[in-house]
Design a protein around this motif. Sequence first.
Motif, PDB file in Angstrom:
ATOM      1  N   GLU A   1      -1.866   2.105 -28.282  1.00  0.00           N
ATOM      2  CA  GLU A   1      -2.979   1.146 -28.336  1.00  0.00           C
ATOM      3  C   GLU A   1      -3.104   0.278 -27.087  1.00  0.00           C
ATOM      4  OE1 GLU A   1      -4.762  -2.227 -31.425  1.00  0.00           O
ATOM      5  OE2 GLU A   1      -2.888  -1.178 -31.854  1.00  0.00           O
ATOM      6  N   PRO A   2      -1.994  -0.304 -26.541  1.00  0.00           N
ATOM      7  CA  PRO A   2      -2.156  -1.108 -25.310  1.00  0.00           C
ATOM      8  C   PRO A   2      -2.713  -0.308 -24.146  1.00  0.00           C
ATOM      9  CG  PRO A   2      -0.009  -1.501 -26.317  1.00  0.00           C
ATOM     10  CD  PRO A   2      -0.613  -0.335 -27.023  1.00  0.00           C
ATOM     11  N   TRP A   3      -2.314   0.983 -24.038  1.00  0.00           N
ATOM     12  CA  TRP A   3      -2.814   1.806 -22.939  1.00  0.00           C
ATOM     13  C   TRP A   3      -4.300   2.082 -23.080  1.00  0.00           C
ATOM     14  CZ3 TRP A   3       0.269   2.147 -18.953  1.00  0.00           C
ATOM     15  CH2 TRP A   3       1.643   2.027 -19.149  1.00  0.00           C
ATOM     16  N   LEU A   4      -4.783   2.152 -24.313  1.00  0.00           N
ATOM     17  CA  LEU A   4      -6.214   2.347 -24.518  1.00  0.00           C
ATOM     18  C   LEU A   4      -6.999   1.129 -24.039  1.00  0.00           C
ATOM     19  CD1 LEU A   4      -6.233   4.053 -28.043  1.00  0.00           C
ATOM     20  CD2 LEU A   4      -6.586   5.110 -25.811  1.00  0.00           C
ATOM     21  N   TYR A   5      -6.443  -0.060 -24.262  1.00  0.00           N
ATOM     22  CA  TYR A   5      -7.108  -1.278 -23.785  1.00  0.00           C
ATOM     23  C   TYR A   5      -7.099  -1.352 -22.255  1.00  0.00           C
ATOM     24  CZ  TYR A   5      -7.238  -3.151 -28.542  1.00  0.00           C
ATOM     25  OH  TYR A   5      -7.496  -3.342 -29.871  1.00  0.00           O
ATOM     26  N   LEU A   6      -6.014  -0.838 -21.653  1.00  0.00           N
ATOM     27  CA  LEU A   6      -5.893  -0.889 -20.197  1.00  0.00           C
ATOM     28  C   LEU A   6      -6.621   0.258 -19.495  1.00  0.00           C
ATOM     29  CD1 LEU A   6      -2.110  -1.819 -19.862  1.00  0.00           C
ATOM     30  CD2 LEU A   6      -4.053  -3.310 -19.407  1.00  0.00           C
TER      31      LEU A   6
END
Length: 330
Positions: free
Chosen positions: A39-44
């Motif tokens: 999930e954090p990589w999707l935001y980034l």
Amino acid sequence: MTALTPVLPETPQGGTPGKGPTTATRKSRRFANGKRGLEPWLYLAPAFIVLIALLGYPIFQLINVSLYDYRQAQVSGKAPLNFVGLENYQKLFADPQFWTVLGNTVVFATACVVFTLLVGSSLAVLATRLRPWVRSMLFVVSLGAWATPAVTGSAVWLFLFEPTLGLVNKTLVAIGLTQFEGYSWTYDKWSAFGLVASEVVWCSFPFVLVTVYAGIQAIPTEVIEAARIDGASMPRIARSIMLPMLRPIVIVVTIQSIIWNFKIFSQIYIMTNGGGIAGQNLVLNVYGYQQAFAASLYGLGSALGVIMTALLMVITLVYLRILKRTGEAL
């Protein structure tokens, strides 16, 4: 007597009594954990896409050009590209002028960083002791210096230090220092570097001033008051309390100042007329400009750009390691 009821072990969710989770449950948990990790990589992802588009492709092209004998003939299409591999890098490393210029850059950038931090931090501490209207004037004047374009600031600095009409030389002669009558600050190597460094510090210290002042204001007053009640002197408070709490800010402004001063171009080029007499005031950026555009050796200039990028990336990695060792959040 009441018979004791045996207590069965708690049944794990999705499993059987006395046994661990089933295979399906473990897979479900792994999927949920993987989803949370992704999930954090999707935001980034949008930021990464922009960085790749704006930085990745130009850096790739820079490296690519550095591997060719790329001159004006190749640019105009009158001659084919000639792949030379690492030959451009070998030429640079074998050139004594490259090492001289690299040494000039390191010394010049270090001096600019040290004096920028000293001036900015000192004024930040001073600002905490000034009256509000005096502090406001200090910030307005400082931000005016910061907002001045590099070309304009360099021209003003040159006029102030002009040999015959400059205010600085006239003032020095007026107070009895007659050796400065008609003195050229750009003739000698180190006086020219000092002149440029003073202009760089003048337009850079406001960033340190504002940042360090904000850090000082963020320190809880209760901590300082408790130290005063315990009998700590102001120097001891500054050394044992304020400096450790300001360490992350100091690291940030130091690294940013190193990167900015390592890439100085306009001030050196304008104030030393392209690098000084016989190139004595060359730094890497100006040297790369001369090789790439003045001499039309675009491959050699690109190799210099790759070396500078690598050096700055090393500085950034050192900065991240320092933050990690001190326990600061990245």
